[in-house]
Design an enzyme around this catalytic site. Structure first.
Site, PDB file in Angstrom:
ATOM      1  N   SER A  20      -7.879   7.363  11.716  1.00  0.00           N
ATOM      2  CA  SER A  20      -9.015   8.826  11.263  1.00  0.00           C
ATOM      3  C   SER A  20      -7.690   9.565  10.634  1.00  0.00           C
ATOM      4  O   SER A  20      -7.483  10.081  10.838  1.00  0.00           O
ATOM      5  CB  SER A  20      -8.964   9.344  12.489  1.00  0.00           C
ATOM      6  OG  SER A  20      -9.440  10.362  12.644  1.00  0.00           O
ATOM      7  N   GLU A  35       6.122   5.154  33.211  1.00  0.00           N
ATOM      8  CA  GLU A  35       4.774   5.362  32.319  1.00  0.00           C
ATOM      9  C   GLU A  35       4.267   6.119  32.991  1.00  0.00           C
ATOM     10  O   GLU A  35       2.989   6.107  32.365  1.00  0.00           O
ATOM     11  CB  GLU A  35       4.803   4.788  31.404  1.00  0.00           C
ATOM     12  CG  GLU A  35       6.831   4.453  30.060  1.00  0.00           C
ATOM     13  CD  GLU A  35       6.170   4.033  28.920  1.00  0.00           C
ATOM     14  OE1 GLU A  35       5.243   3.208  28.887  1.00  0.00           O
ATOM     15  OE2 GLU A  35       7.627   3.521  28.750  1.00  0.00           O
TER      16      GLU A  35
END
Length: 375
Positions: free
Chosen positions: A297, A327
């Protein structure tokens, strides 16, 4: 004026130049009865008492501004100065300042050597230091250090971007003078960051554009790998909760994807791909076949993707729950035939761009890969 003895990364001339903002003269030196070790799990060293002596360099005549810049850079890593007596080459014993870690802050690892660090980390750390020192006088060193692993990711991205310029046939071949940045500021910084720039760029008629304001989302480069078993003709897909669709308002925020993750500073895209396969799916990849590298993008994101087909054995029991617990990852792996992968992509159930890209790339190259595997 103050004399400093450096035993670690600041012995690297390019890094010291960035931190101080100028060139200095350094002479070899040695701190007796000390040793230098890697900080366990980090990209920098620490010094401890004991041992045969720490080699390094001495820099004299450091100004108050030099000391302030050094304290800013080193302070974020929880290092403070002490007065020591150093053996200087050709000058005998010299009193100098040395940065020692705060007691108990870091754990020593293997013995540290400058050449080893420079080979793996030098370019990335120097590039990252430009970002850190750009915030000199603007932020708390401790806050900057808290983001240092993410800053190293960006540093590594910049090093790769400089080194990997493709051959250009249709696109403009730009020079540094084709973008003029008047002002740049970091308006948000956490795991990711957002930067705004006021800049002008070269137009296709040769003139420079008016000054415009543009923002960019800084996330670092990522690696994407689709595990494929060419003998069984099946792939491994992962499923997990994602903030992107959640932020969009999509109630189906658990997506089917490939194995993927950020490339850590000092790590190659291939190393990151193998690591992510182990972490997310407990999988050992035998071979990485490069596919397409791309900006997903480019209008607003600095992200760049390195994509691979990962050759692996995928028996039925290769599926399961994975991820790094520390995490907060909760990842479910699926083993599906190649034909099912294409059905998922074409029906829209698998609707992430990297997976679609690799599915179509594999479709185009699958016969060759299977033939090479003897399937």
């Amino acid at each position: 004026m103050t004399t400093f003895f450096f035993y670690g990364t600041l012995c690297h001339g390019p890094l010291l130049r960035v931190v101080l903002g100028r060139d200095v003269q350094a002479i070899p030196g040695r701190l007796p009865d000390h040793s230098v070790f890697w900080v366990a799990g980090r990209a920098f060293p620490m010094i401890e008492t004991g041992g045969s002596g720490a080699e390094g360099v001495l820099v004299a005549d450091m100004s108050d501004e030099d000391v302030a810049r050094l304290n800013y850079y080193e302070g974020g890593f929880a290092y403070q100065t002490r007065d020591v007596i150093v053996e200087a080459e050709g000058a005998g014993s010299v009193s100098a300042q040395v940065y020692f870690p705060d007691p108990g802050k870091w754990t020593p690892g293997a013995p540290w050597h400058l050449a080893d660090w420079a080979a793996r980390w030098g370019e990335t750390v120097v590039t990252t230091a430009y970002d850190a020192m750009a915030l000199y006088g603007l932020g708390d060193p401790a806050e900057i250090h808290a983001r240092y692993p993410q800053m190293l990711m960006r540093g590594g991205s910049r090093v790769r971007a400089e080194a990997e310029t493709p051959g250009l046939h249709l696109r403009r071949r730009a020079g540094r003078e084709d973008v003029a940045v008047a002002r740049k500021r970091q308006v948000y910084a956490n795991y990711f960051a957002v930067e705004e720039s006021d800049l002008r760029f070269r137009r296709f008629d040769g003139s420079m554009s008016p000054e415009v304001n543009r923002a960019v989302f800084i996330s670092g480069d990522a690696t994407v790998v689709l595990p494929y078993d060419p003998v069984r003709d099946r792939v491994l897909l992962v499923e997990q909760f994602r903030m992107g669709p959640h932020g969009r308002g999509d109630p189906q925020s658990w997506l089917i994807e490939t194995v993927a993750g950020r490339i850590d500073g000092g790590e190659s895209p291939e190393e990151a791909a193998l690591r992510e396969a182990r972490e997310e799916a407990g999988l050992a990849i035998r071979e990485l076949i490069p596919a397409l590298n791309c900006y997903p993008s480019p209008a607003a994101m600095a992200e760049y993707l390195y994509t691979y087909i990962g050759i692996a054995d995928l028996p039925d029991d290769a599926a399961g729950i994975g991820g790094v617990e520390g995490e907060a990852e909760d990842i479910r792996a699926h083993i599906v035939p190649f034909s099912t992968l294409m059905e998922l992509v074409e029906s829209g159930e698998a609707n992430t761009a990297p997976l679609a890209l690799l599915a179509y790339w594999l479709d185009r190259n699958r016969a060759r890969i299977r033939s090479a595997a003897g399937a």
